[in-house]
Scaffold this active site. Structure first.
Site, PDB file in Angstrom:
ATOM      1  N   ARG A 231     -18.492   9.605 -10.531  1.00  0.00           N
ATOM      2  CA  ARG A 231     -19.228  10.874 -10.522  1.00  0.00           C
ATOM      3  C   ARG A 231     -20.450  10.595  -9.784  1.00  0.00           C
ATOM      4  O   ARG A 231     -21.144   9.675  -9.734  1.00  0.00           O
ATOM      5  CB  ARG A 231     -19.755  11.103 -12.101  1.00  0.00           C
ATOM      6  CG  ARG A 231     -18.461  11.771 -13.026  1.00  0.00           C
ATOM      7  CD  ARG A 231     -18.109  13.121 -12.625  1.00  0.00           C
ATOM      8  NE  ARG A 231     -17.021  13.628 -13.459  1.00  0.00           N
ATOM      9  CZ  ARG A 231     -15.768  13.547 -13.252  1.00  0.00           C
ATOM     10  NH1 ARG A 231     -15.302  12.856 -12.263  1.00  0.00           N
ATOM     11  NH2 ARG A 231     -15.011  14.068 -14.189  1.00  0.00           N
ATOM     12  N   GLU A 260     -21.662  18.701  -4.705  1.00  0.00           N
ATOM     13  CA  GLU A 260     -20.632  18.882  -3.845  1.00  0.00           C
ATOM     14  C   GLU A 260     -20.157  20.397  -3.737  1.00  0.00           C
ATOM     15  O   GLU A 260     -20.540  21.394  -4.723  1.00  0.00           O
ATOM     16  CB  GLU A 260     -19.218  18.203  -4.643  1.00  0.00           C
ATOM     17  CG  GLU A 260     -19.593  16.689  -4.832  1.00  0.00           C
ATOM     18  CD  GLU A 260     -18.374  16.012  -5.639  1.00  0.00           C
ATOM     19  OE1 GLU A 260     -17.684  16.671  -5.905  1.00  0.00           O
ATOM     20  OE2 GLU A 260     -18.356  14.634  -5.629  1.00  0.00           O
ATOM     21  N   HIS A 278     -14.008  13.610  -2.423  1.00  0.00           N
ATOM     22  CA  HIS A 278     -13.704  13.660  -3.844  1.00  0.00           C
ATOM     23  C   HIS A 278     -12.073  13.689  -4.046  1.00  0.00           C
ATOM     24  O   HIS A 278     -11.351  14.378  -4.405  1.00  0.00           O
ATOM     25  CB  HIS A 278     -14.074  14.821  -4.407  1.00  0.00           C
ATOM     26  CG  HIS A 278     -14.241  14.587  -6.081  1.00  0.00           C
ATOM     27  ND1 HIS A 278     -15.547  14.807  -6.842  1.00  0.00           N
ATOM     28  CD2 HIS A 278     -13.692  13.909  -6.967  1.00  0.00           C
ATOM     29  CE1 HIS A 278     -15.282  14.858  -8.148  1.00  0.00           C
ATOM     30  NE2 HIS A 278     -14.245  14.104  -8.300  1.00  0.00           N
TER      31      HIS A 278
END
Length: 525
Positions: A231, A260, A278
């Site tokens: 994370r 993000e 990601h």
């Protein structure tokens, strides 16, 4: 026949499973929020990935919606409080992409070790800089795992296959489970000092936010290489940039960022920095797995009432729920209390029900205790998956029934086994079914567990309460309730005070400076 909408692109096997289980399904993707709001009223279930945002506004139009299923782990795109208020169950698939994420971490570790992205760019530019890219072997290096749960354990297994030595920091990892995994359990400071590579596999919580802070990055072995596929927010990105520039950090690879999409990170362009957008769960196999799992879970719920991996609902039958609900509220508060006060290595937890509580199904009570206990360290735990997570980390969970009544008509006792000894708390339900703490570490004390609280252990001496009250008053802290217990006159005393605002570090410093104070902590319920 229940009706489900799949609103994001998903493997076609999800729709197939719904139909096989007797659920009508529509696959309609790419709709705007207004378009989704206009159509959601006719559906009993909504299956999503990350694109669809299940907001309060959407839920207000969801007149028939019973369940939202997220094919994946993260549910940032679902307003869970609004869903709960609406009576909508929110499910996810927390373990469907574990292997994929673990493999991505290993891939990034190889990329750092052999400078693959830089070497690729240089070679394709026609430079052939063979002497520039001097990598390192992974064999015999020490890998430090921050987080040794499901994904961390897979990374450990792969790293051991590469002949690496693995050390792990995880407050839930027992010595027995560490031996089973083939890793050495260490403190965070030991891990920072010893690891050649560090990889993070923990959720983002108040306890883990910036766990790799500037202070902790300074404790690492010079030249350490860091990988984060968990994370954003676990690493102080500004401190990481400074560490890379100074050479304290030899390399870093991030798949996740604080913000993000990450389109303008100060880390971009830094030598020895590798990034991916990601991609931890982005494999064909993982997307198939989570699609199948979410369809199976939602179909079971809609057709038979079965609940799996729900984030806002325990695993309960309709008959059990009304009786168990107040006990579960009590159990979760007791679990949270021991979780916040726990110190040392934790090997087990015992949940004892006595009197009227012994006549009930203990599983939801135990699940609530574990959820409260583990939620102190992880934000993805719930009453359904908490027992699995506890078992995965090697915690010895025991349930004890005592049908006899003691001092109370009904009682729930939670005992934590640590290397510093057993730590036990107990609570009961009063006439209005309100949860109430009645015993704390062997000291009789009655208290409501609600809101922010100040916990103090002190020497029982005249004038202490006055000094504490003066300190709190000078700090502008208003006391809501005041609860006091002691072992004996002049011995050790315990105070639990509910306060109007969260306890600050500055206030704790002032309280700890008072004569006779042994411990002072802020608690949150």
């Amino acid at each position: 026949m229940p009706k489900v909408l799949i609103s994001d692109k998903m493997d076609p096997r999800a729709a197939q499973i719904f139909r096989e289980r007797g659920v009508e399904v529509d696959e309609i993707t790419g709709k705007t929020p207004d378009e989704l709001a206009a159509m959601i009223g006719e559906y009993d279930g909504l299956a999503i990935r990350s694109s669809t945002k299940v907001t309060k506004a959407i839920l207000e139009h969801a007149t028939n919606l019973k369940v939202v299923g997220r094919a994946g782990i993260g549910v940032d795109n679902v307003d869970i409080p609004a869903a709960s208020a609406k009576g909508v169950v929110v499910m996810n698939t927390p373990f469907g992409n574990s292997i994929t994420t673990a493999e991505h971490a290993i891939a990034l570790m190889f990329a750092l070790a052999r400078q693959l992205p830089e070497a690729d760019a240089s070679t394709q530019a026609g430079k052939w800089e063979k002497n520039r890219f001097m990598g390192v072997e992974l064999t015999s290096k020490t890998l430090g795992l921050i987080g040794a749960g499901n994904i961390g354990s897979i990374v450990a297994d792969r790293a051991r296959g590469l002949k690496m030595k693995v050390v792990a920091f995880d407050p839930f990892l027992t010595p027995e489970r560490a031996i089973e995994m083939g890793v050495e359990k260490v403190t965070l400071d030991e891990l920072l000092a010893r690891a050649d590579f560090i990889t993070l596999h923990t959720p983002l919580t108040d306890q883990t936010r910036n766990i790799l802070s500037a202070e902790n990055l300074a404790k690492t072995k010079k030249g350490v290489q860091i990988i984060n596929c968990a994370r954003g927010g676990l690493i102080d990105e500004a401190a990481l940039k400074a560490g890379l520039d100074s050479g304290q950090i030899g390399g870093a690879a991030l798949d996740v960022f604080v913000e993000e999409p990450a389109k303008a990170s100060p880390l971009f362009g830094t030598p020895n920095f590798v990034s991916t957008p990601h991609l931890g769960a982005s494999t064909t196999e993982a997307q198939v797995n989570v699609a199948i799992q979410v369809a199976e879970q939602m179909a079971d719920f809609l057709m038979s009432g079965g609940v799996t991996n729900a984030l806002n609902m325990p695993s309960l039958s309709a008959e059990e729920a009304p009786k168990l609900k107040p006990y579960m509220a009590l159990a979760e508060k007791l679990g949270s209390l021991v979780g916040q006060l726990a110190h040392g290595s934790i090997s087990g937890i015992s949940v004892e029900v006595e009197g009227a509580a012994a006549a009930l199904n203990p599983k939801p009570i135990t699940g609530a205790v574990l959820a409260g206990f583990m939620r102190v360290h992880t934000d993805t735990v719930n009453m359904v998956n908490a027992p699995f997570l506890a078992k995965e980390r090697g915690l010895d969970v025991r349930e004890v029934r005592r049908e006899r009544e003691g001092d109370y008509h009904t009682l729930v006792r939670v005992t934590l086994k640590t290397d510093a000894g057993d730590r036990s708390v107990a609570g009961t339900l009063f006439g209005d079914q309100a949860p109430r703490l009645v015993e704390l570490f062997g000291i009789k004390v009655e208290a409501d567990l609600a809101g922010p609280m100040l916990y103090v252990v002190n020497e029982d001496a005249p004038g202490f309460i006055g000094r504490l009250g003066t300190t709190l008053g000078a700090a502008g802290v208003n006391i809501g309730t005041f609860h006091l217990g002691r072992r004996q006159a002049g011995g050790e005393a315990v105070l639990l005070l509910s306060v109007d605002e969260a306890v600050t570090a500055d206030l704790l410093t002032q309280v700890r400076a008072l004569p006779g104070v042994k411990t002072a902590m802020g608690l949150v319920f």
